[in-house]
Design a protein around this motif. Structure first.
Motif, short mmCIF file in Angstrom:
data_model
loop_
_atom_site.label_atom_id
_atom_site.label_comp_id
_atom_site.label_asym_id
_atom_site.label_seq_id
_atom_site.Cartn_x
_atom_site.Cartn_y
_atom_site.Cartn_z
N PRO A 285 0.83 -1.21 0.00
CA PRO A 285 0.00 0.00 0.00
C PRO A 285 0.86 1.25 0.00
CG PRO A 285 0.08 -0.92 2.20
CD PRO A 285 0.80 -1.90 1.30
N GLU A 286 0.31 2.32 -0.48
CA GLU A 286 1.00 3.61 -0.48
C GLU A 286 0.27 4.58 0.43
OE1 GLU A 286 3.14 4.80 -4.23
OE2 GLU A 286 1.42 3.81 -5.13
N GLY A 287 1.06 5.36 1.17
CA GLY A 287 0.48 6.41 1.99
C GLY A 287 0.03 5.99 3.37
N TRP A 288 0.24 4.72 3.74
CA TRP A 288 -0.09 4.32 5.11
C TRP A 288 0.91 4.95 6.08
CZ3 TRP A 288 -1.64 -1.51 5.88
CH2 TRP A 288 -2.73 -1.81 5.04
N ILE A 289 0.43 5.36 7.23
CA ILE A 289 1.30 5.85 8.30
C ILE A 289 1.70 4.65 9.14
CG2 ILE A 289 1.45 7.35 10.32
CD1 ILE A 289 -0.72 9.11 8.99
N VAL A 290 3.00 4.41 9.29
CA VAL A 290 3.47 3.16 9.88
C VAL A 290 4.65 3.38 10.82
CG1 VAL A 290 2.73 1.80 7.88
CG2 VAL A 290 5.06 2.75 7.93
N THR A 291 4.88 2.39 11.69
CA THR A 291 6.17 2.26 12.35
C THR A 291 6.97 1.20 11.59
OG1 THR A 291 5.27 0.63 13.92
CG2 THR A 291 5.35 2.93 14.63
N GLY A 292 8.30 1.33 11.58
CA GLY A 292 9.10 0.37 10.83
C GLY A 292 10.58 0.65 10.92
N TYR A 293 11.30 0.25 9.87
CA TYR A 293 12.77 0.31 9.86
C TYR A 293 13.24 0.57 8.43
CZ TYR A 293 17.56 -1.72 9.93
OH TYR A 293 18.90 -1.97 9.78
N PRO A 294 13.66 1.80 8.12
CA PRO A 294 14.13 2.14 6.77
C PRO A 294 15.59 1.72 6.57
CG PRO A 294 14.19 4.08 8.15
CD PRO A 294 13.64 2.97 9.01
N TYR A 295 15.82 0.42 6.55
CA TYR A 295 17.17 -0.14 6.59
C TYR A 295 18.06 0.35 5.46
CZ TYR A 295 15.63 -3.15 2.79
OH TYR A 295 15.16 -3.59 1.59
N ALA A 296 17.49 0.57 4.28
CA ALA A 296 18.32 0.92 3.13
C ALA A 296 18.72 2.39 3.13
CB ALA A 296 17.57 0.60 1.83
N ASP A 297 17.93 3.24 3.78
CA ASP A 297 18.16 4.69 3.73
C ASP A 297 18.73 5.27 5.00
OD1 ASP A 297 17.09 4.70 1.14
OD2 ASP A 297 15.05 4.93 1.90
N LEU A 298 18.75 4.51 6.08
CA LEU A 298 19.29 5.01 7.34
C LEU A 298 20.81 5.14 7.21
CD1 LEU A 298 18.71 5.82 10.25
CD2 LEU A 298 18.87 3.41 10.89
N ASP A 299 21.32 6.34 7.41
CA ASP A 299 22.73 6.63 7.09
C ASP A 299 23.41 7.32 8.27
OD1 ASP A 299 25.14 7.12 5.88
OD2 ASP A 299 24.41 8.70 4.55
N ASN A 300 24.11 6.53 9.08
CA ASN A 300 24.97 7.08 10.13
C ASN A 300 26.07 6.05 10.38
OD1 ASN A 300 24.23 5.30 12.51
ND2 ASN A 300 22.19 6.16 12.06
N PRO A 301 27.18 6.43 10.97
CA PRO A 301 28.33 5.52 11.05
C PRO A 301 28.04 4.19 11.73
CG PRO A 301 29.02 7.76 11.52
CD PRO A 301 27.54 7.80 11.43
N ARG A 302 27.33 4.20 12.86
CA ARG A 302 27.11 2.93 13.57
C ARG A 302 26.19 2.01 12.77
NH1 ARG A 302 28.16 0.37 18.12
NH2 ARG A 302 26.63 -1.13 18.90
N HIS A 303 25.11 2.57 12.24
CA HIS A 303 24.20 1.72 11.47
C HIS A 303 24.87 1.22 10.20
CE1 HIS A 303 21.01 0.78 8.52
NE2 HIS A 303 20.48 0.18 9.57
#
Length: 423
Positions: free
Chosen positions: A288-306
């Motif tokens: 689905p598109e446009g649902w408000i959700v909790t989750g984990y944007p694994y591909a886009d999360l960008d910081n040194p530890r992750h």
């Protein structure tokens, strides 16, 4: 559509087979090792008894176990805990509380583990927590989300990592309250987690928006949703918005029937956990598109530890991490941090004292997480965003990190919910 269905079924079969394979191999190795590894001697391993629903929820728990072993190997490669390696004895409860309790007894009395950990389903987590309380053993609960685990049925021996149904509902209510919708419907699995999530969403949204009303509630059996009938019942109530708590195959069936019958057209949907890749990716181009959700944007999360965690996971397992991967890795990190705090001591009282107020890093790369002394709930947060389609698959967009510490009730409210004997 037929091709996509065959592909999804193939993916599920492959995931289940991989989970079964990873379950079998380590179990054989661990069975050959000494029951107590030298007791409390400096050279003996520190043994963790891990219980989880591996064959029932493989999409989440296969990556969870992968990352658990990755984190454990990293700890041991750095010398372990004051020279003592970590060792985990895994058990599969198959989603049954009675099996989880039986395994807990075997792990404590036969395998001689120093602490218990794990659990996915809320009813299983509560069963292990009750065992831990009765037998005075530390239990670090990884995933079960019901608030009863740390509040109404909380006890001195149980600590929980993931943000609870209250916390994640509060995160979603913050966004839901901004919607113009007044007529809401709820669909949630009929067991502890679903009931808890539905309760808190209704209560918190009503506080934020006294003008809303809930016009329909559907509680299908976990893993056995009659999606067509559920969708028809929800549509018949003519809601303006839907709060969804289904996950895994129930979510896939619900989305497919909802798409087919037009349930989501011109309606807002707020959905717990749907942004986690374990549940979003299997939907493919039906996401689905446009649902408000909790989750984990694994591909886009960008910081040194992750980034370091993601690359290490990719190198070892040749796949992207999932939300389960984060939970497995962070659970081991928390346990290792606690054991360093005790100086390697494994007495239950010493470990509990070290867990209270314990701060440790998370692979999300945010500020350190804390296990609160007042209720043993960690302040790990979640990402809140919207679903979208990208290259034929579902992703999270417009996301933000919601710090778990900001979505917990005041201490006085916690004291009223939590038994005094649990302190």
């Amino acid at each position: 559509m037929t091709t996509g269905l065959h592909a999804r079924r193939s993916l599920l079969r492959q995931t289940a087979a991989a989970a079964a394979a990873t379950l079998a191999a380590p179990a054989l190795v661990l069975a050959q090792q000494p029951a107590h590894g030298g007791g409390n001697g400096a050279a003996g391993p520190i043994r963790i008894g891990e219980i989880n629903s591996y064959t029932a929820i493989p999409a989440f728990l296969h990556p969870y176990r992968n990352a658990w072993l990755l984190a454990q190997d990293e700890v041991n490669a750095q010398g372990g805990i004051h020279g003592r390696p970590l060792e985990t004895v895994f058990r599969d409860d198959a989603g049954r509380p009675e099996d989880a309790v039986r395994h807990a007894g075997e792990l404590v009395n036969v395998e001689r583990v120093h602490l218990l950990a794990g659990a996915f389903l809320s009813n299983v987590g509560l069963a292990i927590s009750d065992f831990a309380n009765q037998h005075r053993r530390l239990f670090v609960a990884s995933e079960p989300l019901t608030d009863a685990l740390v509040w109404s049925r909380g006890n001195r021996f149980t600590f929980r990592l993931r943000p609870s149904t209250y916390m994640q509902s509060a995160m979603l209510v913050e966004e839901a309250a901004k919607l113009p919708a007044r007529r809401w419907a709820i669909v949630a699995p009929n067991y502890e987690y679903g009931q808890s999530a539905a309760r808190w969403f209704k209560e918190l949204l009503t506080r934020a928006r006294p003008d809303v009303q809930f016009v329909a509630e559907q509680f299908p059996a976990l893993g056995r949703i009659d999606a067509g009938a559920t969708v028809q019942a929800l549509a018949g109530a003519r809601p303006e918005a839907i709060f969804n708590v289904t996950f895994a195959q129930d979510l896939t069936n619900f989305v497919r029937q909802g798409n087919t019958r037009g349930l989501f057209e011109r309606r807002h949907v707020v959905s717990l956990l749907t942004g986690e890749p374990e549940y979003l990716l299997p939907l493919g181009d039906e996401a689905p598109e446009g649902w408000i959700v909790t989750g984990y944007p694994y591909a886009d999360l960008d910081n040194p530890r992750h980034n370091a965690f993601r690359e290490a996971y990719r190198r070892r397992f040749n796949e992207e991490p999932r939300c389960g991967s984060v939970v497995g890795y962070d659970t081991v990190t928390a346990i290792a941090t606690m054991l360093r705090r005790t100086g390697g001591a494994t007495g239950t009282d010493a470990m509990i004292e070290a867990m209270r107020g314990l701060r440790f890093p998370t692979v999300f790369g945010t500020a350190e997480v804390e296990f609160r002394a007042i209720d043993h709930q960690s302040t790990l947060g979640a990402f809140v965003g919207k679903t979208a389609l990208r290259d034929g698959r579902g992703v999270m967009v417009d996301w933000r990190y919601a710090d778990g510490a900001k979505y917990l009730p005041p201490d006085e409210a916690v004291r009223q919910m939590r038994p005094q004997s649990a302190s």
